[in-house]
Write an enzyme that holds these catalytic residues in place. Structure first.
Site, PDB file in Angstrom:
ATOM      1  N   HIS A  55     -24.164  27.352 -15.531  1.00 13.98           N
ATOM      2  CA  HIS A  55     -25.190  27.957 -14.674  1.00 13.98           C
ATOM      3  C   HIS A  55     -24.841  29.418 -14.411  1.00 13.98           C
ATOM      4  CE1 HIS A  55     -22.154  26.747 -11.729  1.00 13.98           C
ATOM      5  NE2 HIS A  55     -22.748  27.480 -10.798  1.00 13.98           N
ATOM      6  N   HIS A  57     -24.292  31.448 -11.742  1.00 14.87           N
ATOM      7  CA  HIS A  57     -23.588  32.055 -10.616  1.00 14.87           C
ATOM      8  C   HIS A  57     -22.415  32.925 -11.082  1.00 14.87           C
ATOM      9  CE1 HIS A  57     -25.260  29.071  -7.396  1.00 14.87           C
ATOM     10  NE2 HIS A  57     -26.064  30.093  -7.631  1.00 14.87           N
ATOM     11  N   ASP A  59     -19.405  33.481 -10.270  1.00 16.05           N
ATOM     12  CA  ASP A  59     -18.052  32.970 -10.460  1.00 16.05           C
ATOM     13  C   ASP A  59     -17.934  32.063 -11.678  1.00 16.05           C
ATOM     14  OD1 ASP A  59     -19.656  31.150  -8.984  1.00 16.05           O
ATOM     15  OD2 ASP A  59     -17.901  30.126  -8.188  1.00 16.05           O
ATOM     16  N   HIS A  60     -19.012  31.962 -12.445  1.00 21.19           N
ATOM     17  CA  HIS A  60     -18.985  31.223 -13.708  1.00 21.19           C
ATOM     18  C   HIS A  60     -19.325  32.107 -14.904  1.00 21.19           C
ATOM     19  CE1 HIS A  60     -18.758  27.053 -11.961  1.00 21.19           C
ATOM     20  NE2 HIS A  60     -19.041  27.781 -10.900  1.00 21.19           N
ATOM     21  N   HIS A 113     -28.508  22.527  -7.820  1.00 14.56           N
ATOM     22  CA  HIS A 113     -27.619  23.614  -7.381  1.00 14.56           C
ATOM     23  C   HIS A 113     -28.249  24.944  -7.759  1.00 14.56           C
ATOM     24  CE1 HIS A 113     -23.866  25.583  -6.316  1.00 14.56           C
ATOM     25  NE2 HIS A 113     -23.802  26.136  -7.522  1.00 14.56           N
ATOM     26  N   ASP A 130     -21.128  23.014 -11.176  1.00 11.05           N
ATOM     27  CA  ASP A 130     -21.125  22.902  -9.716  1.00 11.05           C
ATOM     28  C   ASP A 130     -22.124  21.859  -9.224  1.00 11.05           C
ATOM     29  OD1 ASP A 130     -19.223  24.846  -9.671  1.00 11.05           O
ATOM     30  OD2 ASP A 130     -20.413  26.331  -8.578  1.00 11.05           O
ATOM     31  N   HIS A 168     -14.680  23.589  -9.628  1.00 14.13           N
ATOM     32  CA  HIS A 168     -13.874  24.034  -8.489  1.00 14.13           C
ATOM     33  C   HIS A 168     -12.856  22.976  -8.065  1.00 14.13           C
ATOM     34  CE1 HIS A 168     -16.253  27.646  -7.328  1.00 14.13           C
ATOM     35  NE2 HIS A 168     -17.245  26.977  -7.881  1.00 14.13           N
TER      36      HIS A 168
END
Length: 257
Positions: A55, A57, A59-60, A113, A130, A168
């Site tokens: 996805h 975001h 942090d990915h 999400h 996530d 995570h």
């Protein structure tokens, strides 16, 4: 079984390296940061063949473009989301063949999400991003409870022995919440807490768990269980006849936990 190497990044993220048939060649999953990934590749003399993204975001995905400067590989990610330098968009029902690694994955659409979130399933594992965590699930940034529960239900159709690799390290916090929601299941939860604590003390991820294990303690997969429903109803102060209503209450509870 497919060999997987964890690369801890940022505060509590994991980037996963999926080793191909000769081990030396790998696919990189959800690189939110380039530096630690580059260090792991160099230290183990690994050669990337692809980047997989669940996805959009930051942090990915934030490490993708920096990694491409050194390793110009294809980037596979959700078709319905903006992914930096994506070369092929994927949607639920697609099949991804990484011929150079000898790997193939089914792509599962799991919105909730984010709108276009996808998972990769194959070789006995699930890359759930996530959406599904050990003991938990992701926040609903772009979906509702019915949609998110539907995505989790889709994942639980996989074989029980499927290994869960999520984005995570949230396991201990999630287990604390599971015990608050379902105190009658405390003995089962304690079993997995002890294992997670031992792994983390040994500087290893608490992951993977299996889908069969998650069904035993993850309250977001257990919202049809009478004890979880009763706890959610007590929290809401009203009957919750639909599983999605139970899910909505415990997801809101977790947001405030």
């Amino acid at each position: 079984m497919l060999e997987v190497t964890p690369v801890p990044t940022l505060n509590d993220n994991y980037v996963w390296l999926l080793h191909g048939r000769d081990r030396r060649h790998v696919a990189i999953v959800d690189p939110g940061e380039a530096g630690p990934v580059r260090e792991a590749l160099t230290a183990q003399a690994l050669v990337p063949e692809a980047i997989l993204v669940t996805h959009r975001h930051w942090d990915h995905v934030n490490g993708i473009e920096a990694l491409l400067e050194d390793y110009p590989v294809p980037v596979y990610g959700p078709a319905d989301e903006p992914v930096p330098a994506r070369t092929q968009g994927l949607s639920g029902g697609d099949r991804l063949a990484l011929d150079g690694l000898g790997l193939e994955f089914d792509v599962i659409g799991i919105p909730g999400h984010t709108r276009g979130h996808i998972a990769f399933a194959g070789h006995g594992l699930l890359l759930s991003g996530d959406t599904l965590f050990s003991g938990g699930c992701g926040r609903m940034f772009e979906g509702d409870a019915e949609q998110m529960l539907g995505s989790l239900d889709r994942l639980t159709e996989l074989p029980g022995e499927t290994l869960i690799y999520c984005g995570h390290e949230y396991t201990l916090k999630n287990l604390a919440f599971c015990e608050a929601v379902e105190p009658a299941n405390a003995d089962v939860i304690a079993e997995f807490r002890q294992r997670a604590e031992a792994r983390l003390a040994d500087e290893k991820p608490s992951l993977p768990t299996t889908l069969a294990e998650e069904r035993r303690f993850n309250v977001f997969l257990r919202c049809r269980e009478p004890a979880v429903r009763e706890s959610a109803e007590a929290r809401a102060g009203k009957p919750l006849p639909a599983a999605s209503e139970v899910f909505a209450v415990i997801r809101d509870w977790k947001d405030r936990f």
